[in-house]
Write an enzyme that holds these catalytic residues in place. Sequence first.
Site, PDB file in Angstrom:
ATOM      1  N   LYS A 113       0.817  -1.223   0.000  1.00  0.00           N
ATOM      2  CA  LYS A 113       0.000   0.000   0.000  1.00  0.00           C
ATOM      3  C   LYS A 113       0.842   1.259   0.000  1.00  0.00           C
ATOM      4  O   LYS A 113       0.479   2.250  -0.625  1.00  0.00           O
ATOM      5  CB  LYS A 113      -0.950   0.007   1.201  1.00  0.00           C
ATOM      6  N   LYS A 196      -5.067 -10.832  -5.916  1.00  0.00           N
ATOM      7  CA  LYS A 196      -6.257 -10.955  -5.064  1.00  0.00           C
ATOM      8  C   LYS A 196      -7.406 -10.095  -5.595  1.00  0.00           C
ATOM      9  O   LYS A 196      -7.174  -8.990  -6.084  1.00  0.00           O
ATOM     10  CB  LYS A 196      -5.841 -10.527  -3.651  1.00  0.00           C
ATOM     11  N   LYS A 199     -11.359  -4.561  -3.560  1.00  0.00           N
ATOM     12  CA  LYS A 199     -12.238  -3.428  -3.854  1.00  0.00           C
ATOM     13  C   LYS A 199     -11.441  -2.242  -4.373  1.00  0.00           C
ATOM     14  O   LYS A 199     -12.010  -1.323  -4.944  1.00  0.00           O
ATOM     15  CB  LYS A 199     -13.103  -3.048  -2.650  1.00  0.00           C
TER      16      LYS A 199
END
Length: 335
Positions: A113, A196, A199
């Site tokens: 991230k 993966k 969202k």
Amino acid sequence: APRVFSGIQPSGGLTLGNYLGALKRFSQMQEKGTHKCIFCMVDMHAITVWQDPAALTRSTREVAAFFIASGIDPERSILFNQSQVPEHAQLAWIFNCVARMGWMGRMTQWKDKAGKNAEQASLGLFAYPALMAADILLYHATHVPVGEDQKQHLELTRDIATKFNHDYGVDFFPITEPVIEGTATRVMSLRDGTKKMSKSDPSDMARINLADDADTIAQKFRKARTDPDPLPDDYESLSARPEAKNLVDIYAALSEQPTDKVMAEVAGMQFGTFKPRLAELAVEVLSPMSAEMRRLMQNPDEIDAILARGADRARAIATPILRRTYDIVGMVGRQ
Ligand code: TYM
């Protein structure tokens, strides 16, 4: 007594990954009836990356509605949002002082991230796993059902509990068990079987959103990436075909069948036949749930009342555990 805790970030709509990896397992644990279950919308985790305030509010209620629509009974289980129980932040501070910078820096989610631009990431994003440990240990939870992607964070939770117990010479925080079992604990992107389903994927075609309508779901499965070969008759040979394996896993999880039974059903089938079947099954499972979510969302006050009541019940468990933690640390409290 065994106690379950798990959380979901209200940072946008939920995906089929959240359902199969988390929500579906949550209601199974509730139905088993052997564990007290505590479920949380982790809004404080969500804001470790920027969230539009109105969207955060909406998403928190929507995720709560999805919990209920997927079978969580807010009377039997406890359902609340993190920021209404300030003890999460209080215990997280203590854990910030227990956890080491090096531990945090090794988290793959942090590395993914923050990327190469760690200088610009929020301090909260770095400390994220300490808050997660606080979520769990504030209730002395023994079991945490999650998808595969949370495994490393749960190991860190165990490390924090162990170090706290060791540093203060107590046997206070339990060493929590992750519960990651069955098929579809890691649902993959429909566009890339090595990534993966998420969202935050820039492509909406890569995921099934729980709120997608039937046509969208059918279209996304139709366009899902696959190889040209028909489906084999044994599950093992799927390991070299990640996209095919992902679709089979999704089918097995949605139909609640073991994978060998699914293989017997689909052996030799072309994707042109399999994909519409899969889409039909997904619509059958997801549509009633999203309809119920929408119905509940028409009454936001009712959702807020459920969350407020859940927060009161959560606090009743959390307060004495935090007080005891402060005592152990040596913080002077009022009598
Ligand atoms: P979050 O909000 O990213 O995801 C919520 C749950 O969904 C699971 N999940 C998946 N499972 C299978 N396949 C996928 N593609 C997939 N994507 C998501 C996640 O594993 C998770 O179980 N850090 C957590 C939230 C959290 C938490 C906690 C969880 C905060 N505190 C305490 C457990 C206990 C997270 O970001 O989940």
